[in-house]
Motif scaffolding. Sequence first.
Motif, PDB file in Angstrom:
ATOM      1  N   SER A   6      11.272   7.096   1.681  1.00 52.40           N
ATOM      2  CA  SER A   6      11.345   5.163   2.016  1.00 52.40           C
ATOM      3  C   SER A   6      10.573   5.107   2.791  1.00 52.40           C
ATOM      4  O   SER A   6       9.983   4.225   3.539  1.00 52.40           O
ATOM      5  N   VAL A   7      11.345   6.022   4.006  1.00 52.40           N
ATOM      6  CA  VAL A   7      10.423   6.202   5.339  1.00 52.40           C
ATOM      7  C   VAL A   7       9.278   6.691   5.310  1.00 52.40           C
ATOM      8  O   VAL A   7       7.962   5.980   6.061  1.00 52.40           O
ATOM      9  N   LEU A   8       9.558   7.409   4.439  1.00 53.67           N
ATOM     10  CA  LEU A   8       7.330   8.178   4.076  1.00 53.67           C
ATOM     11  C   LEU A   8       6.905   7.626   4.202  1.00 53.67           C
ATOM     12  O   LEU A   8       5.519   7.490   4.048  1.00 53.67           O
ATOM     13  N   LEU A   9       7.416   6.534   2.650  1.00 50.83           N
ATOM     14  CA  LEU A   9       6.389   5.629   2.064  1.00 50.83           C
ATOM     15  C   LEU A   9       6.253   4.289   3.241  1.00 50.83           C
ATOM     16  O   LEU A   9       5.131   4.009   3.257  1.00 50.83           O
ATOM     17  N   VAL A  10       7.503   3.583   4.186  1.00 50.26           N
ATOM     18  CA  VAL A  10       6.749   2.659   4.744  1.00 50.26           C
ATOM     19  C   VAL A  10       5.553   3.361   5.565  1.00 50.26           C
ATOM     20  O   VAL A  10       4.520   2.646   6.335  1.00 50.26           O
ATOM     21  N   TYR A  11       5.862   4.195   6.310  1.00 47.99           N
ATOM     22  CA  TYR A  11       5.218   5.393   7.906  1.00 47.99           C
ATOM     23  C   TYR A  11       4.504   5.310   6.867  1.00 47.99           C
ATOM     24  O   TYR A  11       2.839   5.002   7.270  1.00 47.99           O
ATOM     25  N   LEU A  13       2.042   3.541   4.674  1.00 48.53           N
ATOM     26  CA  LEU A  13       1.860   2.487   4.568  1.00 48.53           C
ATOM     27  C   LEU A  13       0.947   1.866   5.767  1.00 48.53           C
ATOM     28  O   LEU A  13       0.140   0.847   5.693  1.00 48.53           O
ATOM     29  N   PHE A  14       2.094   2.015   6.476  1.00 41.84           N
ATOM     30  CA  PHE A  14       1.282   1.066   8.320  1.00 41.84           C
ATOM     31  C   PHE A  14       0.773   2.321   8.258  1.00 41.84           C
ATOM     32  O   PHE A  14      -0.478   1.360   8.540  1.00 41.84           O
ATOM     33  N   PHE A  19      -5.378   2.598   9.921  1.00 46.22           N
ATOM     34  CA  PHE A  19      -7.141   2.767   9.687  1.00 46.22           C
ATOM     35  C   PHE A  19      -7.345   2.393   8.955  1.00 46.22           C
ATOM     36  O   PHE A  19      -8.996   2.604   9.604  1.00 46.22           O
ATOM     37  N   ILE A  20      -7.454   1.138   7.801  1.00 47.40           N
ATOM     38  CA  ILE A  20      -8.559   0.358   7.165  1.00 47.40           C
ATOM     39  C   ILE A  20      -8.624  -0.734   8.547  1.00 47.40           C
ATOM     40  O   ILE A  20     -10.120  -0.950   8.223  1.00 47.40           O
ATOM     41  N   ILE A  59      -6.787   9.019   0.204  1.00 51.58           N
ATOM     42  CA  ILE A  59      -7.477  10.078   0.229  1.00 51.58           C
ATOM     43  C   ILE A  59      -6.665  10.947   1.354  1.00 51.58           C
ATOM     44  O   ILE A  59      -6.148  11.872   1.126  1.00 51.58           O
ATOM     45  N   ASN A  60      -7.393  10.577   2.883  1.00 51.00           N
ATOM     46  CA  ASN A  60      -6.837  11.175   4.506  1.00 51.00           C
ATOM     47  C   ASN A  60      -4.965  11.564   3.902  1.00 51.00           C
ATOM     48  O   ASN A  60      -4.810  11.919   4.936  1.00 51.00           O
ATOM     49  N   ARG A  61      -5.131  10.270   4.230  1.00 53.76           N
ATOM     50  CA  ARG A  61      -3.350   9.946   4.871  1.00 53.76           C
ATOM     51  C   ARG A  61      -1.965  10.010   3.827  1.00 53.76           C
ATOM     52  O   ARG A  61      -1.484  10.572   3.486  1.00 53.76           O
TER      53      ARG A  61
END
Length: 179
Positions: A6-11, A13-14, A19-20, A59-61
Amino acid sequence: VLTSLSVLLVYSLFTLIYFIYFDVNKGFTPGKKIYGLKVIDNTTNTNLTYLNAFKREFINRFLIVIPLIGALYTLINFFIMLSSDERKGVHDKFSGSKVIIVNKSWPIWKQFILFILILLPYLLPVAFPIQQASKIQSDYESCFSQCIQLMNESGLAIKEQYKVRDECLLECRDNRVSP
């Protein structure tokens, strides 16, 4: 394991949103600005569209956080950038973007000062509470020692000594918490 994912997914996503946003609206993140770099569309030489920025950053993140695949991607991407004349990575080729130099990079002394300023909020709480905590502990131990000494001198029965000791603990704890 679920919490870590969950932490990895939230990180992720943010990070993707960060970057976008900068790629589309400014063409650079604060870090790229420091180095005088800008990300632009390869064909129009303008800022990226949301779709191209998403492709580039996804792709990069996202690939780099997948165990083994991320490491493999990073290694392959590194060699692709080194061997390419344009120094484009997989993420740039896939999204139709390129990184260009628009300004001179900040001098190293400015970068170092910024680095220290960024780290300062993390370093200060570590330095000062340790001194404060040791003083509080010392005050607490001193209070409790005095209390035990008075209890021993009073000649109370054992049952009463336990009661006084508990009262000392509470009193010293309350004194330690209050300024």
